[in-house]
Design an enzyme around this catalytic site. Structure first.
Site, short mmCIF file in Angstrom:
data_model
loop_
_atom_site.label_atom_id
_atom_site.label_comp_id
_atom_site.label_asym_id
_atom_site.label_seq_id
_atom_site.Cartn_x
_atom_site.Cartn_y
_atom_site.Cartn_z
N SER A 186 0.87 -1.19 0.00
CA SER A 186 0.00 0.00 0.00
C SER A 186 0.90 1.22 0.00
CB SER A 186 -0.86 -0.01 1.27
OG SER A 186 -1.51 1.24 1.45
N TYR A 241 -2.58 -1.15 10.50
CA TYR A 241 -2.44 -1.28 9.04
C TYR A 241 -1.10 -0.70 8.58
CZ TYR A 241 -3.98 -1.07 4.12
OH TYR A 241 -4.10 -1.23 2.76
P1 NAD Z 1 -11.33 -6.56 -0.34
O1 NAD Z 1 -11.97 -6.41 1.00
O2 NAD Z 1 -12.12 -6.19 -1.55
O3 NAD Z 1 -10.78 -8.04 -0.51
C1 NAD Z 1 -10.02 -8.66 0.50
C2 NAD Z 1 -10.22 -10.17 0.42
O4 NAD Z 1 -9.41 -10.77 1.47
C3 NAD Z 1 -11.66 -10.61 0.65
O5 NAD Z 1 -12.09 -11.49 -0.39
C4 NAD Z 1 -11.62 -11.31 2.00
O6 NAD Z 1 -12.54 -12.40 2.12
C5 NAD Z 1 -10.18 -11.82 2.04
N1 NAD Z 1 -9.76 -12.09 3.43
C6 NAD Z 1 -10.00 -11.32 4.52
N2 NAD Z 1 -9.55 -11.94 5.63
C7 NAD Z 1 -9.01 -13.12 5.21
C8 NAD Z 1 -8.41 -14.21 5.89
N3 NAD Z 1 -8.27 -14.23 7.24
N4 NAD Z 1 -7.97 -15.26 5.17
C9 NAD Z 1 -8.14 -15.29 3.83
N5 NAD Z 1 -8.71 -14.29 3.11
C10 NAD Z 1 -9.15 -13.21 3.82
O7 NAD Z 1 -9.97 -5.69 -0.24
P2 NAD Z 1 -9.11 -4.98 -1.38
O8 NAD Z 1 -9.42 -3.54 -1.28
O9 NAD Z 1 -9.18 -5.68 -2.69
O10 NAD Z 1 -7.64 -5.17 -0.76
C11 NAD Z 1 -6.71 -6.16 -1.20
C12 NAD Z 1 -5.30 -5.78 -0.73
O11 NAD Z 1 -4.93 -4.52 -1.30
C13 NAD Z 1 -5.17 -5.62 0.79
O12 NAD Z 1 -3.93 -6.13 1.24
C14 NAD Z 1 -5.21 -4.12 0.98
O13 NAD Z 1 -4.53 -3.71 2.16
C15 NAD Z 1 -4.47 -3.67 -0.27
N6 NAD Z 1 -4.76 -2.28 -0.66
C16 NAD Z 1 -6.05 -1.88 -0.88
C17 NAD Z 1 -6.28 -0.56 -1.22
C18 NAD Z 1 -7.69 -0.04 -1.48
O14 NAD Z 1 -7.86 1.18 -1.53
N7 NAD Z 1 -8.69 -0.89 -1.69
C19 NAD Z 1 -5.21 0.34 -1.32
C20 NAD Z 1 -3.92 -0.11 -1.10
C21 NAD Z 1 -3.70 -1.44 -0.76
#
Ligand code: NAD
Length: 244
Positions: A126, A139
């Site tokens: 991130s 986080y």
């Molecule tokens: P999301 O909530 O859409 O998807 C996350 C997925 O992780 C879900 O399908 C959930 O079921 C799964 N998950 C949660 N806990 C779990 C566990 N204990 N075991 C297995 N799976 C589990 O989130 P996203 O926004 O697509 O984020 C994905 C990654 O990208 C994360 O690491 C997040 O920190 C990073 N990220 C997101 C953003 C953003 O703005 N969305 C920005 C920077 C980084």
């Protein structure tokens, strides 16, 4: 064809990465706490906050595909609270999923990645691996930590032919962020468009959300021949956030 494992593959960025890799002809084990059989990839259920969950997921991918060329550690959660009120269980859960899971995945996959023609380990970190925001102690600490892990993997992987990188996106339009928009709009009594500009997008120099497909495209690049020059690197895709 690469043999890949993607975590958090049932939603958002992980689902887009899985779809992008499959479109390129890769075999993908789509690991999630709540796998979606209708989503791309071969669904595999695992709780990645546990040691067994990480170990089993890697073992399943290596067995099903006869090896492993790519691991994308993507699964993530968020918890927002001031430090003096930050629930200790949430801190533990954030660290377990965002930092310990990538370590356990790398540990379990190291042998297979070393045997691959081009072993790659990609963490979806991130912009919060590079800069902080208030109320996100768990986080931000975990994301800074995963960048340290990736740098170490890059140094250790060099002699085995394994490359490790950390993708550092700004805010991405995923179900998680969209739900926050709706909640914030209600809390601030303002339309979602204003929440986006006046709350969420404040750190972005370029005022829009990234799309999951854009992050997936970067991952496909880093996992492919074009990515051969990247290891130990944080690769920001943050619309100018960290340029300040
Ligand atoms: P999301 O909530 O859409 O998807 C996350 C997925 O992780 C879900 O399908 C959930 O079921 C799964 N998950 C949660 N806990 C779990 C566990 N204990 N075991 C297995 N799976 C589990 O989130 P996203 O926004 O697509 O984020 C994905 C990654 O990208 C994360 O690491 C997040 O920190 C990073 N990220 C997101 C953003 C953003 O703005 N969305 C920005 C920077 C980084």
């Amino acid at each position: 064809m690469r043999r890949a494992l993607v975590t958090g593959a049932a939603s958002g960025i992980g689902q887009a990465i899985t779809a992008r890799l499959e479109a390129a002809g890769d075999a993908v084990l789509a690991v999630d706490l709540e796998p979606d059989p209708a989503a791309p990839g071969e669904p595999f259920e695992a709780d990645l906050t546990t040691r067994a969950g990480n170990r089993d997921a890697v073992a399943a991918a290596a067995k099903r595909f006869g090896g492993l060329d790519l691991v994308v550690a993507n699964a993530g959660i968020q918890h927002v609270a001031p430090v003096e009120e930050f629930p200790e269980d949430e801190w533990d859960r954030l660290l377990a999923l965002l930092l310990t899971s990538p370590f356990l995945l790398a540990k379990a996959a190291w042998g297979s990645l070393g045997e691959s023609e081009s072993g790659r380990f990609i963490a979806i970190a991130s912009a919060h691996a590079l800069v902080a925001s208030p109320y996100k102690a768990g986080y931000v600490a975990a994301k800074h930590g995963v960048l340290g892990l990736v740098k170490t993997l890059a140094l250790e992987g060099a002699e085995r032919g394994i490359l490790a990188t950390a993708v550092c996106p700004g805010f991405v339009r995923t179900p998680l962020v969209e739900a926050q928009l709706a909640d914030q709009a209600e809390a601030h009594a303002m339309p979602e468009e204003r929440v986006l500009e006046e709350v969420v997008l404040v750190p972005h120099a370029v005022k829009h959300l990234l799309e999951p497909e854009e992050v997936a495209e970067l991952v496909a690049f880093l996992a492919g021949p074009g990515g051969a020059g990247f290891s130990g690197a944080a690769v920001p895709m943050d619309l100018g956030w960290t340029a300040r």
